[in-house]
Design an enzyme around this catalytic site. Structure first.
Site, short mmCIF file in Angstrom:
data_model
loop_
_atom_site.label_atom_id
_atom_site.label_comp_id
_atom_site.label_asym_id
_atom_site.label_seq_id
_atom_site.Cartn_x
_atom_site.Cartn_y
_atom_site.Cartn_z
N VAL A 93 0.85 -1.18 0.00
CA VAL A 93 0.00 0.00 0.00
C VAL A 93 0.89 1.24 0.00
O VAL A 93 1.79 1.36 0.84
CB VAL A 93 -0.88 -0.01 1.26
CG1 VAL A 93 -1.73 1.26 1.35
CG2 VAL A 93 -1.76 -1.25 1.29
N CYS A 94 0.66 2.15 -0.92
CA CYS A 94 1.52 3.34 -1.02
C CYS A 94 1.36 4.24 0.19
O CYS A 94 0.26 4.67 0.54
CB CYS A 94 1.16 4.13 -2.27
SG CYS A 94 2.01 5.73 -2.33
N ILE A 95 2.48 4.57 0.82
CA ILE A 95 2.42 5.35 2.05
C ILE A 95 1.94 6.78 1.82
O ILE A 95 1.16 7.32 2.62
CB ILE A 95 3.78 5.33 2.78
CG1 ILE A 95 3.65 5.98 4.16
CG2 ILE A 95 4.87 6.03 1.96
CD1 ILE A 95 4.80 5.67 5.08
#
Lengths: 119, 129, 103, 103, 129, 119
Positions: F77-79
């Site tokens: 999941v992209c931070i």
């Protein structure tokens, strides 16, 4: 005049929440009243207090929260839409409340105008 | 219209729910239907209109088994049980997609844009999703 | 030159993704219609011409599960469009060197 | 008959919302372009004809803040479209009995 | 192409980032730019293409003060600092909107669909948003 | 063959996550490997473990979580996208991890094919 506002999209991804927020400010500036803001579809994400935008960006959750509490505006998040999207009491920011879809219909009945912002 | 007709507990407003989106590709069709079913419990005048890709929501024979999503097309049949009887489908949208009223899961009033125009202009509240 | 698979997931009645793809994609490419993109495969629809006039330039595919979900299993599709399932979708991706989604 | 304000927030290049509105809206209504809908107001664009040919049927408005955000403050808009700010948007909603959003 | 060219730590792939959306109406333009700036740190061959409403991302003179959103149009200027030099704008899309290369915030290669077609077909990875 | 998958939309609102999930299952069924699934834009909402769909509906968060843990698939999941949308460690379902955009570029480099699902 009493305004109702329906927001169908979450913060950031679509401009809907931004447009609705600027519109709501202008409604108050013009001396009107906001009967209720109803958050539906992905709009329920607007109440997520864990939201942490970059420091040079606007924080829509905080903006709605402040506008609601300072002006006594009823900010209602649809429970059915919220549940499937994982928006529960523990993440709901101050000034928002979770309730049913009947609150949207009621806003349509009680407000003089209803304006929809979405994708 | 007299002032007393516009307010008070017995006000009846004309609500129109506008569906312009195909089913399954997005959730708007389903979540709009959920609103309409709730709205039916209020004593208001409810209309539902399907135009553009919205007409595809009513296509018969939907089978979502292989995409793993809930088939909600049968729920449109419940509109009648909830006394939602004003259901309009725009003729031009239906024809552009090569469909006819026989292709739809429920009986509807197929209406040309010219007439839909008048129906829309008589509403008090228009909710789109 | 890499062989390309183009994915269209938008209705041709509502968005211009298919038009852009047909304008820019290289002849010889494949185009797979998924999600609301499957409406572009309807034979009796006004937009059928977009695809039917380009059958020599592209190989067209449509995702069967999305066709069935939308109740179009009983509706005529444009001749020459191949219906695939999810495994066929995977095979198409594997057979082409690059996949481009027209979002 | 209620007076209507139609809101268009989609680019005419990408979506058909404006086309549908122009097909179904009653002559005499007002149309306000907001968000990506403001691209429909570009005078020198291919799609300008959609609006310029309907100036007698509708009153057209465009939201200035959205025009400025997109860098179009220096770009010619179709003559006869009135530019409003958010307060003007509120006034338009108040002046018309019903507002319809073409989502 | 020999097997050893296709794998190992020194493989260089051609990445193309495709922008088809207008700025501000949705976040895709901004979040795609964030990807490209990260991608520039990898030793790959990066191209960025703007077509359809994507060309509007590069319009000069954006002023977001009144909508309260962050004006990120200046950030496109950083692409050059990050050695992202292959920036294509489709001619047809620009013309349809009545714009020219002079209207854009950075120098780009304006390219006709006929030529863009060849550039696209040479990529190894195409990322759209 | 190694596949990378990019998902740009959240669960429910767009079919992207559903399509990607069915596609991922088919990738495995065809004997291929999934190098990584990367969640970007609203796609970050797919990891929200508070999600509670109606009982007769599919639960995409649970489906991804299960597919990932059972098959050892890297779900990233992209931070940056997650932070602004309020997706933080406390709501991340099992099997997902939060990391940077470089993981997407790496997937593009390492996988033989990258397929994007979005709006």
């Amino acid at each position: 005049m009493k305004f109702g506002i329906l927001i169908n999209e979450g913060p950031f991804t679509h401009q809907a929440s931004d447009s609705a927020y600027r519109f709501a400010e202008a409604v108050l500036a013009r001396g009107h009243e906001i009967y209720r803001v109803f958050f539906y579809n992905d709009g329920v994400y607007n109440c997520n207090k864990l939201s942490e935008p970059q420091s040079d960006d606007r924080n829509l959750v905080a903006l709605w929260s402040k506008l609601g509490t300072e002006n006594g505006i009823d900010l209602v998040v649809c429970i059915a839409a919220a549940l499937r999207r994982g928006i529960k009491d523990e993440v709901v920011a101050e000034g928002f409340r979770i309730s049913g879809l009947g609150q949207l219909v009621e806003a349509g009945i009680e407000a003089d105008r209803l304006v929809v912002f979405g994708d | 219209m007299e002032e007393w007709e516009e307010s008070g507990p017995e006000v009846v407003k004309r609500f129109m729910y506008v569906n312009r989106r195909a089913p399954y590709g997005t959730i708007y069709a389903l979540e709009c239907l959920e609103v309409v079913l709730i709205a039916a419990a209020f004593d208001q005048d409810v209309s539902v209109v399907f135009l553009d890709d919205g007409v595809c929501q009513l296509k018969k024979n939907q089978d979502t088994t292989a995409i793993g999503m809930k088939n909600f097309s049968r729920t449109y049949g419940a509109l009648d049980d909830y006394d939602v009887e004003k259901i309009y489908v725009e003729k031009e949208s239906l024809e552009a997609r090569g469909l006819t009223a026989d292709d739809l899961v429920i009986p509807v009033e197929v209406i040309a844009a010219d007439d839909l125009r008048d129906v829309m202009a008589q509403q008090d509240v228009v909710i789109s999703s | 030159m890499n062989s390309m698979l183009h994915l269209i997931n938008k209705s041709p009645f509502e968005r211009t993704a298919l038009d852009s793809c047909l304008r820019v994609a290289k002849a010889g490419s494949s185009i797979l219609l998924i999600e609301d993109g499957v409406y572009a495969a309807l034979k009796n629809a006004a937009h059928a011409i977009k695809i039917s006039t380009r059958m020599e330039d592209f190989s067209f595919y449509v995702l069967g599960p999305d066709v069935a979900a939308r109740g179009l299993g009983d509706t005529p599709l444009i001749e020459g469009i191949t219906v695939v399932d999810y495994e066929g979708f995977v095979d198409l991706v594997a057979e082409h060197e690059v996949t481009q989604s027209w979002l």
